[in-house]
Design a protein around this motif. Structure first.
Motif, PDB file in Angstrom:
ATOM      1  N   HIS A  17     -68.882 -81.853  16.178  1.00  0.00           N
ATOM      2  CA  HIS A  17     -68.469 -80.864  17.175  1.00  0.00           C
ATOM      3  C   HIS A  17     -68.887 -79.443  16.792  1.00  0.00           C
ATOM      4  O   HIS A  17     -69.209 -78.634  17.656  1.00  0.00           O
ATOM      5  N   LYS A  18     -68.876 -79.128  15.495  1.00  0.00           N
ATOM      6  CA  LYS A  18     -69.241 -77.777  15.042  1.00  0.00           C
ATOM      7  C   LYS A  18     -70.682 -77.448  15.394  1.00  0.00           C
ATOM      8  O   LYS A  18     -70.997 -76.336  15.802  1.00  0.00           O
ATOM      9  N   SER A  20     -72.450 -78.663  17.853  1.00  0.00           N
ATOM     10  CA  SER A  20     -72.742 -78.717  19.289  1.00  0.00           C
ATOM     11  C   SER A  20     -72.637 -77.349  19.959  1.00  0.00           C
ATOM     12  O   SER A  20     -73.248 -77.125  20.997  1.00  0.00           O
ATOM     13  N   GLY A  21     -71.843 -76.430  19.378  1.00  0.00           N
ATOM     14  CA  GLY A  21     -71.713 -75.098  19.949  1.00  0.00           C
ATOM     15  C   GLY A  21     -70.680 -75.009  21.058  1.00  0.00           C
ATOM     16  O   GLY A  21     -70.468 -73.934  21.619  1.00  0.00           O
ATOM     17  N   GLN A  22     -70.002 -76.112  21.396  1.00  0.00           N
ATOM     18  CA  GLN A  22     -68.984 -76.086  22.439  1.00  0.00           C
ATOM     19  C   GLN A  22     -67.658 -75.582  21.869  1.00  0.00           C
ATOM     20  O   GLN A  22     -67.371 -75.784  20.688  1.00  0.00           O
ATOM     21  N   PRO A  23     -66.838 -74.911  22.696  1.00  0.00           N
ATOM     22  CA  PRO A  23     -65.554 -74.411  22.193  1.00  0.00           C
ATOM     23  C   PRO A  23     -64.558 -75.539  21.955  1.00  0.00           C
ATOM     24  O   PRO A  23     -64.675 -76.617  22.532  1.00  0.00           O
ATOM     25  N   THR A  25     -61.930 -78.011  19.231  1.00  0.00           N
ATOM     26  CA  THR A  25     -62.162 -78.976  18.160  1.00  0.00           C
ATOM     27  C   THR A  25     -61.490 -80.285  18.524  1.00  0.00           C
ATOM     28  O   THR A  25     -60.579 -80.321  19.333  1.00  0.00           O
ATOM     29  N   SER A  26     -61.944 -81.353  17.896  1.00  0.00           N
ATOM     30  CA  SER A  26     -61.324 -82.661  18.065  1.00  0.00           C
ATOM     31  C   SER A  26     -60.661 -83.014  16.753  1.00  0.00           C
ATOM     32  O   SER A  26     -61.333 -83.207  15.749  1.00  0.00           O
ATOM     33  N   ASN A  47     -64.176 -88.465  20.664  1.00  0.00           N
ATOM     34  CA  ASN A  47     -64.110 -87.024  20.854  1.00  0.00           C
ATOM     35  C   ASN A  47     -64.076 -86.767  22.356  1.00  0.00           C
ATOM     36  O   ASN A  47     -65.074 -86.979  23.049  1.00  0.00           O
ATOM     37  N   ILE A  49     -64.076 -84.032  24.086  1.00  0.00           N
ATOM     38  CA  ILE A  49     -64.906 -82.920  24.551  1.00  0.00           C
ATOM     39  C   ILE A  49     -66.359 -83.360  24.666  1.00  0.00           C
ATOM     40  O   ILE A  49     -67.036 -83.073  25.652  1.00  0.00           O
ATOM     41  N   LEU A  50     -66.861 -84.094  23.653  1.00  0.00           N
ATOM     42  CA  LEU A  50     -68.232 -84.611  23.699  1.00  0.00           C
ATOM     43  C   LEU A  50     -68.318 -85.922  24.486  1.00  0.00           C
ATOM     44  O   LEU A  50     -69.413 -86.381  24.803  1.00  0.00           O
TER      45      LEU A  50
END
Length: 60
Positions: A17-18, A20-23, A25-26, A47, A49-50
């Motif tokens: 996740h870090k 990927s640049g998306q806000p 965390t999982s 995850n 978010i992803l």
């Protein structure tokens, strides 16, 4: 009363996740037996978010 024994609570955080640049965390909370697994845990978890399964590592 507190629980007795070798079981401790650990936090798992997504490793992909870090990058990927998306806000956001999982993170997941789980327990492990520190006598049987003294090393840090790596588990594949979902995850949201992803929207896929990624490797989550134990953090301190």
């Amino acid at each position: 009363m507190a629980k007795k024994g070798n079981r401790i609570q650990v936090i798992l955080e997504c490793t992909e996740h870090k990058e990927s640049g998306q806000p956001g965390t999982s993170r997941y909370i789980t327990t492990k037996n520190k006598k049987n697994t003294p090393d840090r845990v790596e588990i594949k978890k979902f995850n949201p978010i992803l929207k896929r399964m990624t490797v989550h590592k134990e953090i301190k």
